[in-house]
Write an enzyme that holds these catalytic residues in place. Structure first.
Site, PDB file in Angstrom:
ATOM      1  N   SER A  18       0.865  -1.174   0.000  1.00 51.70           N
ATOM      2  CA  SER A  18       0.000   0.000   0.000  1.00 51.70           C
ATOM      3  C   SER A  18       0.903   1.225   0.000  1.00 51.70           C
ATOM      4  CB  SER A  18      -0.943   0.006   1.210  1.00 51.70           C
ATOM      5  OG  SER A  18      -0.223  -0.142   2.426  1.00 51.70           O
ATOM      6  N   GLU A  20       1.310   5.600   0.681  1.00 53.06           N
ATOM      7  CA  GLU A  20       0.777   6.804   1.320  1.00 53.06           C
ATOM      8  C   GLU A  20       1.200   8.046   0.547  1.00 53.06           C
ATOM      9  OE1 GLU A  20       0.754   7.371   5.710  1.00 53.06           O
ATOM     10  OE2 GLU A  20       2.049   9.101   5.247  1.00 53.06           O
ATOM     11  N   ASP A 112      -1.702  14.752  15.563  1.00 50.79           N
ATOM     12  CA  ASP A 112      -0.798  15.606  16.342  1.00 50.79           C
ATOM     13  C   ASP A 112      -1.481  16.910  16.701  1.00 50.79           C
ATOM     14  OD1 ASP A 112       1.289  13.756  16.090  1.00 50.79           O
ATOM     15  OD2 ASP A 112       1.822  14.562  14.117  1.00 50.79           O
ATOM     16  N   TYR A 150       3.922   1.925  16.862  1.00 50.73           N
ATOM     17  CA  TYR A 150       5.228   2.559  17.076  1.00 50.73           C
ATOM     18  C   TYR A 150       6.229   1.535  17.607  1.00 50.73           C
ATOM     19  CZ  TYR A 150       3.012   7.032  16.296  1.00 50.73           C
ATOM     20  OH  TYR A 150       2.348   8.084  15.711  1.00 50.73           O
ATOM     21  N   PHE A 221      12.075  14.133  10.616  1.00 53.14           N
ATOM     22  CA  PHE A 221      10.942  13.232  10.861  1.00 53.14           C
ATOM     23  C   PHE A 221      11.216  12.357  12.090  1.00 53.14           C
ATOM     24  CE2 PHE A 221       9.719  13.026   6.054  1.00 53.14           C
ATOM     25  CZ  PHE A 221       9.157  14.291   6.151  1.00 53.14           C
ATOM     26  N   HIS A 271       3.900  -1.141   3.662  1.00 55.13           N
ATOM     27  CA  HIS A 271       3.268   0.157   3.435  1.00 55.13           C
ATOM     28  C   HIS A 271       4.379   1.166   3.169  1.00 55.13           C
ATOM     29  CE1 HIS A 271       0.097   3.205   3.799  1.00 55.13           C
ATOM     30  NE2 HIS A 271       0.938   3.923   4.513  1.00 55.13           N
TER      31      HIS A 271
END
Length: 306
Positions: A18, A20, A112, A150, A221, A271
């Site tokens: 997949s 994003e 967030d 996570y 990031f 992903h």
């Protein structure tokens, strides 16, 4: 099933992927997005997700992109939904509109807090946490719901155990799978997968793969989400700030090594955080053994902006 049989079965199972994307901010970025979708569509991803901004600010653009994907391409669009700055009624209205558009897959996140707000403060009339959001969406309609995980612990979690408990609550509330934050140490993912299994988390733990286009960006990031960057990765990219071509070759090598290692450990679903670029992701998928499907090649994004 014996361990040997399981290993044999997993090694022969097909690879699924997949992708994003994020909503483009201008016409040039939109053209790049659609070119990337067109390039990756023949690989027949299970879904393509479209993010919100960190504070939910791109909600309308997310809705526009996902509905265009759903209406005009062969792809399955999967919008992100967050708990940030919206009431339960508003969020469920958005989800209901997605269902009416034929969209069946959602990525449900807490989200967030807006810049400058500090710690997360739930909306007074909203969903407090992602597990509450998942429960609300699952009660509304039988969505296929993905959530976040996570491997190196969410920065706001009290402990690794508390973070794992939170993941379990999201799965128990109705999520179909968890997609991990990016990582570059394969053992980090494998240990996390083992901990999830030991804790009774039955849903797939899909590794999130972030190809490195700019190393400084990845460092930013990582600081924001608590991901570690191994020393060997710093060494690989040292001195390449102004050498884009070599950077691209190193990035492809790193990512291909990573997915091949995961594949050897039985991972069959990936992903990709594409950052709206197709080149590296396509190359990595090719190395995984994915090939374009004739029936989708050229069918997607036919009316995308030139």
């Amino acid at each position: 099933m014996s361990t040997a049989a399981h290993s044999c079965q997993s090694q022969s199972a097909p690879i699924s992927v997949s992708f994003e994307f994020f909503p483009p901010a201008d016409a040039a970025m939109e053209a790049t997005l659609w070119r990337s979708l067109e390039r990756l569509a023949p690989l027949a991803p299970g879904f393509v997700s479209v993010t919100y901004g960190a504070d939910g600010s791109t909600r309308e653009r997310t809705h526009s992109i996902v509905t265009r994907i759903q209406r005009r391409t062969t792809l399955t669009g999967a919008p992100h939904l967050t708990c940030i700055d919206a009431s339960r009624a508003e969020i469920l209205d958005i989800a209901r509109s997605y269902w009416d558009e034929g969209i069946r897959h959602l990525v449900a996140l807490r989200g967030d807090p807006p810049r400058g707000q500090g710690a997360h403060r739930p909306h007074a009339a909203g969903f407090a946490y992602a597990s509450d959001l998942v429960a609300g969406l699952a009660a509304l309609a039988p969505f296929d719901i993905s959530v976040a995980a996570y491997p190196e612990v969410h920065p706001e979690a009290a402990s690794a155990e508390a973070d794992l408990d939170n993941l379990r609550r999201k799965i128990d509330a109705g999520a179909s799978r968890a997609i991990t934050q990016f990582f570059y140490d394969t053992d980090v993912y494998l240990r996390f997968r083992d901990r999830c299994a030991a804790a009774g988390v039955q849903a797939p733990i899909v590794p999130g793969i972030l190809p490195i286009t700019r190393f400084a960006q990845v460092l930013r990031f990582a600081r924001a989400c608590g991901a570690s960057i191994p020393h060997w990765l710093h060494e690989r990219f040292a001195g390449l700030d102004e050498d884009e071509e070599t950077r691209r070759l190193i990035a492809a090598s790193v990512a291909i090594e990573q997915v091949q290692a995961l594949k050897r450990h039985g991972v069959r679903e990936f992903h990709f955080y594409t950052l709206n670029r197709a080149e590296l992701t396509y190359a990595i998928c090719h190395a995984l053994g994915l090939r374009p499907l004739a029936q989708v090649a050229g069918a997607a994004c036919a009316d995308a902006p030139a």
